[in-house]
Design a protein around this motif. Structure first.
Motif, PDB file in Angstrom:
ATOM      1  N   ARG A 261       2.069   6.684  -6.817  1.00  0.00           N
ATOM      2  CA  ARG A 261       0.902   7.458  -7.257  1.00  0.00           C
ATOM      3  C   ARG A 261       1.093   8.952  -7.026  1.00  0.00           C
ATOM      4  NH1 ARG A 261      -5.307   6.940  -4.822  1.00  0.00           N
ATOM      5  NH2 ARG A 261      -6.209   8.592  -6.120  1.00  0.00           N
ATOM      6  N   TYR A 262       1.635   9.310  -5.881  1.00  0.00           N
ATOM      7  CA  TYR A 262       1.740  10.729  -5.529  1.00  0.00           C
ATOM      8  C   TYR A 262       3.130  11.318  -5.813  1.00  0.00           C
ATOM      9  CZ  TYR A 262      -2.769  10.005  -3.340  1.00  0.00           C
ATOM     10  OH  TYR A 262      -4.103   9.691  -3.107  1.00  0.00           O
ATOM     11  N   GLY A 263       3.998  10.552  -6.450  1.00  0.00           N
ATOM     12  CA  GLY A 263       5.306  11.088  -6.850  1.00  0.00           C
ATOM     13  C   GLY A 263       6.203  11.455  -5.697  1.00  0.00           C
ATOM     14  N   VAL A 264       6.129  10.692  -4.600  1.00  0.00           N
ATOM     15  CA  VAL A 264       6.950  11.007  -3.434  1.00  0.00           C
ATOM     16  C   VAL A 264       8.443  11.051  -3.761  1.00  0.00           C
ATOM     17  CG1 VAL A 264       7.655  10.184  -1.132  1.00  0.00           C
ATOM     18  CG2 VAL A 264       5.230  10.213  -1.770  1.00  0.00           C
TER      19      VAL A 264
ATOM     20  N   GLY B 273       0.817  -1.211   0.000  1.00  0.00           N
ATOM     21  CA  GLY B 273       0.000   0.000   0.000  1.00  0.00           C
ATOM     22  C   GLY B 273       0.848   1.257   0.000  1.00  0.00           C
ATOM     23  N   HIS B 274       1.967   1.213   0.711  1.00  0.00           N
ATOM     24  CA  HIS B 274       2.891   2.353   0.694  1.00  0.00           C
ATOM     25  C   HIS B 274       3.575   2.482  -0.668  1.00  0.00           C
ATOM     26  CE1 HIS B 274       3.135   2.059   5.328  1.00  0.00           C
ATOM     27  NE2 HIS B 274       2.387   3.098   4.986  1.00  0.00           N
TER      28      HIS B 274
ATOM     29  N   ALA C 119       2.726  -0.695  -9.806  1.00  0.00           N
ATOM     30  CA  ALA C 119       2.686   0.701  -9.362  1.00  0.00           C
ATOM     31  C   ALA C 119       3.589   1.570 -10.228  1.00  0.00           C
ATOM     32  CB  ALA C 119       3.102   0.790  -7.896  1.00  0.00           C
ATOM     33  N   HIS C 120       4.791   1.086 -10.507  1.00  0.00           N
ATOM     34  CA  HIS C 120       5.710   1.847 -11.364  1.00  0.00           C
ATOM     35  C   HIS C 120       5.118   2.047 -12.754  1.00  0.00           C
ATOM     36  CE1 HIS C 120       9.873   2.217  -9.491  1.00  0.00           C
ATOM     37  NE2 HIS C 120       9.109   1.767  -8.526  1.00  0.00           N
ATOM     38  N   TYR C 121       4.559   0.982 -13.306  1.00  0.00           N
ATOM     39  CA  TYR C 121       4.025   1.065 -14.668  1.00  0.00           C
ATOM     40  C   TYR C 121       2.799   1.982 -14.725  1.00  0.00           C
ATOM     41  CZ  TYR C 121       2.484  -0.416 -19.295  1.00  0.00           C
ATOM     42  OH  TYR C 121       2.106  -0.429 -20.614  1.00  0.00           O
TER      43      TYR C 121
ATOM     44  N   SER D 190      -0.950  -7.317  -8.924  1.00  0.00           N
ATOM     45  CA  SER D 190      -1.705  -6.479  -7.990  1.00  0.00           C
ATOM     46  C   SER D 190      -1.319  -5.017  -8.138  1.00  0.00           C
ATOM     47  CB  SER D 190      -1.440  -6.933  -6.555  1.00  0.00           C
ATOM     48  OG  SER D 190      -1.935  -5.990  -5.623  1.00  0.00           O
ATOM     49  N   SER D 191      -2.275  -4.128  -7.904  1.00  0.00           N
ATOM     50  CA  SER D 191      -1.969  -2.690  -7.952  1.00  0.00           C
ATOM     51  C   SER D 191      -0.964  -2.298  -6.875  1.00  0.00           C
ATOM     52  CB  SER D 191      -3.251  -1.872  -7.777  1.00  0.00           C
ATOM     53  OG  SER D 191      -3.826  -2.099  -6.498  1.00  0.00           O
ATOM     54  N   GLU D 192      -0.833  -3.141  -5.831  1.00  0.00           N
ATOM     55  CA  GLU D 192       0.136  -2.877  -4.774  1.00  0.00           C
ATOM     56  C   GLU D 192       1.520  -3.424  -5.095  1.00  0.00           C
ATOM     57  OE1 GLU D 192      -1.325  -4.241  -1.041  1.00  0.00           O
ATOM     58  OE2 GLU D 192      -2.883  -2.707  -0.917  1.00  0.00           O
ATOM     59  N   GLY D 193       1.633  -4.186  -6.170  1.00  0.00           N
ATOM     60  CA  GLY D 193       2.934  -4.698  -6.564  1.00  0.00           C
ATOM     61  C   GLY D 193       3.824  -3.582  -7.078  1.00  0.00           C
TER      62      GLY D 193
END
Length: 377
Positions: A45-48, A38-39, A364-366, A357-360
């Motif tokens: 997602r938020y470009g941290v 999730g992190h 997430a990167h893609y 998974s979207s959490e993978g």
């Protein structure tokens, strides 16, 4: 929306970024692992990473429950559906994990397996009640967060004498995985990465509390900051880790005080302890065999254990040689280090579990375009 928008405020995030930049020492690097998927999702997602100094590096850990399932466990679920003729119930992401022989649960469903996607284990119980002449198996995955509902379902099935319901238990434990990353012998083969601290998982910690992480802080001198899933939660946790590293401290700190306590949820813990016990060993994708890192159903509820009911024998299966998912789960490599990332392997055509998974980390990167920065990260 109260307590959501406040934790996504761009101006506050910029302010936190300036504070972090001011506190970071230019003569050293900071390597922090966010354990939870999730992190990973929120960070991408938020470009941290774009807001952090270049010497602060976020490393993705094995905290996605779909990603860490080894191929052999998916094979067992497929066998139940195709050879034993059960109604197999599972969460949506699980059906797309690649398995042996170019199969997945989704492809097994196309071959005639009765595989049903459910939102909760209670849906599987209802399916069992509605189909008394069929064996119904719930493919239970996840960390400490999803384990209590499975325990409740097994107790309900026992109370109702729901004889056609059982669970293929693949619940795994967070602390054991962290310990494996820090000291496992597999690092000789897969390599390792220097870690200065961990962002502790949010949902898991609401159940187990913050105390289980104290061992890592004391024994390995690695600070842990438990954080919520919003971007400001993550930014604040990074700031707290930077301060601990600068001050030579290694403590467990709780940024997510609005949900996590030191003790955790005692009722949930007692439920899990009543229904489950530790396995001596369990294979994780990317981590190999990890001692005492997963749960099995106790003898008291053995009739609801699908592994015993159907005499299932686990066989390890090597990952796709072209896939770097194992090294990515250990934090040794980034998704962009994989030769098939974004080309052969995409969310629509995943070659490894990290893209499912979207959490993978790979998904997430893609999804959020982090792969476009592969030359600069």
């Amino acid at each position: 929306m109260k307590y959501v928008d406040e934790f996504r405020d761009g101006e506050v995030a910029q302010g936190l970024a300036r504070v972090i930049a001011a506190e970071v020492r230019p003569d050293r690097r900071y390597n922090f692992m966010e354990f939870c998927g999730g992190h990973t999702h929120a960070i991408s997602r938020y470009g941290v990473p774009d807001m952090l100094p270049p010497n602060v590096r976020m490393i993705h850990g094995p905290g996605c429950p779909v990603c860490v399932l080894p191929i052999g466990r998916i094979d067992l679920a497929i066998k139940l559906a195709l050879e034993n003729g059960v109604i197999l119930c599972t969460y949506a992401d699980t059906v797309r994990i690649p398995a042996s022989d170019s199969l997945s649960l989704m492809k097994a469903k196309a071959r005639g397996g009765d595989i049903r996607m459910v939102y909760a284990v209670t849906d599987a119980l209802k399916i069992a009640r509605d189909n008394p002449g069929k064996d119904v198996v719930f493919f239970a995955i996840g960390f400490e967060t999803t384990t209590p509902p499975t325990a409740v379902a097994i107790k309900l099935a026992d109370a109702e004498q729901l004889k056609n319901f059982s669970v293929l238990c693949c619940h795994v434990l967070t602390p054991s995985a962290i310990m494996n990353i820090l000291e496992s012998p597999e690092v000789r083969e897969l390599g390792t990465v220097p870690l200065d601290g961990f962002i502790g998982p949010a949902h898991v910690s609401t159940v187990i509390g913050s105390r289980p992480y104290e061992f890592f802080a004391e024994e390995y001198r690695k600070p842990v900051v438990i954080a919520g899933f919003e971007p400001l939660d993550v930014m604040q946790a990074i700031r707290m880790l930077v301060r601990q590293v600068n001050e030579g401290r290694a403590m467990v700190e709780n940024e997510f005080t609005r949900a996590v306590t030191p003790e955790g949820n005692a009722k949930a813990q007692n439920l899990v302890s009543e229904v489950f016990e530790l396995r001596r060993s369990f294979e994780w994708r990317g981590l190999g065999e990890v001692p005492y890192s997963a749960l099995r159903i106790r003898d008291r509820y053995a009739e609801f254990d699908a592994e015993r009911r159907f005499s299932l024998e686990y066989r390890p299966v090597p990952d796709n040689k072209a896939c770097e998912c194992g090294a990515i789960l250990r934090g040794v490599k980034k998704p962009t280090d994989c030769k098939i990332f974004g080309t052969v392997c995409t969310p629509e055509n995943p070659m490894g579990s990290c893209m499912v998974s979207s959490e993978g980390a790979c998904a997430a990167h893609y999804t959020y375009g982090r792969h476009k920065d592969m030359e600069t990260t």
